[in-house]
Design an enzyme around this catalytic site. Structure first.
Site, PDB file in Angstrom:
ATOM      1  CB  SER A  47      -5.478  -4.255  -9.350  1.00 18.49           C
ATOM      2  OG  SER A  47      -4.558  -3.347  -9.903  1.00 18.49           O
ATOM      3  CG  ASP A 190      -6.545  -0.607  -8.667  1.00 20.75           C
ATOM      4  OD1 ASP A 190      -7.171  -1.506  -8.073  1.00 20.75           O
ATOM      5  OD2 ASP A 190      -5.392  -0.742  -9.080  1.00 20.75           O
TER       6      ASP A 190
END
Length: 329
Positions: A47, A190
């Site tokens: 991320s 994610d």
């Protein structure tokens, strides 16, 4: 401790704007031990950590990335009145539209493919980025569909199974598509849903038998940087349903995977070859806390980095060009 033909990994957690904290730490380490990052072989990140890892691998400095975070944060985490209405303030759609995040990824990483980050004939410039494929397990029978983790990397392989042709900015978009915050990108969410701390993904990749140049297990050292953690807890005796669990599930999963990866990496590498730097946040710090970016910066500036400075100073002491037979296990 000095290793023959060392292989050094910098691992960076996810955490949204809290990525400001490890960026400040990296800048402080640059000032304390100039040149230590020259010895890094792999940048691993999830991320926001992936955006940092890819930026560093592309040649940006922590200070340059920090300045971009401070400038772009408000643009990435902003919502118009029309968007709030359209999504019922996040109940019927992602909290943010993702346009600012996409522009930021493109501006930072350009059109480089992951393979373009390699240097020293493929011995350095390695990157590793976890993401979550929402609909793409090719191992299942035809007509069957299932989500699965995906770890993007550019470590050269004998059979071409690496992801060197993937564009860095698209990989960054995939790994940072945090559920509820942003819509999936290219069918990915994610990587923090399974590896917010990518340390063990990075270690596992060094053991891939398909690597063009095998990496000796005893050669690996790692610096793992977190984005801070909240002093969160729940009443263990309380009964909870979907609504109650839903409010805390993202933080619960993130803290859980961070801790287990830290435990596994520490047990695998040992104290001499592994260091984890994170920090307890005095107050809960949201991933999208634009109004608290200055506070995040101050947290990074005030943290004790003595152990990390000693650790990377050891890296710098044995930085040298890899010999042609470095990869021999």
């Amino acid at each position: 401790m000095q290793l023959d033909n060392p292989y050094r990994i910098l691992s960076l957690d996810g955490g949204g704007l809290r990525g400001i904290i490890p960026l400040v730490w990296l800048d402080r380490l640059d000032q304390a031990v100039p040149g230590w990052r020259d010895g890094i072989h792999m940048h691993a990140g999830t991320s926001t950590g992936a955006l940092i890892a890819l930026g560093l691998a592309r040649g940006m400095t922590p200070r340059q990335l920090l300045e971009r975070y401070l400038a772009l944060g408000p643009r990435i985490f902003s919502r118009s009145a029309a968007w709030r209405l359209k999504t019922l303030d996040g109940l019927a759609g992602p909290r943010y539209d993702g346009a600012g995040r996409e522009q930021a990824c493109q501006d930072l990483l350009g059109e480089d493919a992951l393979a373009a980050l390699l240097r020293d004939e493929g011995r350095r410039g390695h990157v590793l980025v976890p993401a979550f494929n929402l609909d793409g397990d090719a191992r299942l029978p035809q007509g069957k569909r299932r989500w699965k983790p995906k770890v993007f990397h550019n470590l050269p392989t004998r059979d071409g199974s690496d992801d060197g042709t993937e564009l860095a900015w698209r990989v960054a978009m995939r790994t940072s598509a945090a559920p509820t915050y942003f819509a999936p990108f290219d069918g990915y969410a994610d990587g923090g849903v399974f590896a917010n701390n990518p340390a063990m993904c990075a270690l596992a990749q060094t053991r891939d038998p398909r690597l063009l140049r095998p990496i000796a297990p005893g050669s690996v050292t790692m610096l793992s940087l977190g984005t801070g953690f909240n002093a969160s807890h729940l009443d263990g005796g309380a009964r909870r349903g979907y609504l109650q669990w839903g409010k805390v599930m993202v933080d619960l999963l993130m803290d859980g995977v961070n801790e287990v990866a830290d435990f596994q990496a520490r047990e695998t590498l040992g104290e001499a070859r592994y260091l984890r730097q994170s920090i307890l946040l005095e107050k809960p710090m949201p991933l999208d806390g634009v109004e608290r970016m200055d506070e995040m910066r101050r947290i990074g500036e005030s943290a004790d980095l003595d152990a990390a400075i000693r650790f990377v100073a050891g890296w710098k002491e044995c930085v040298r060009e890899d010999a042609p037979d470095t990869a021999s296990a």
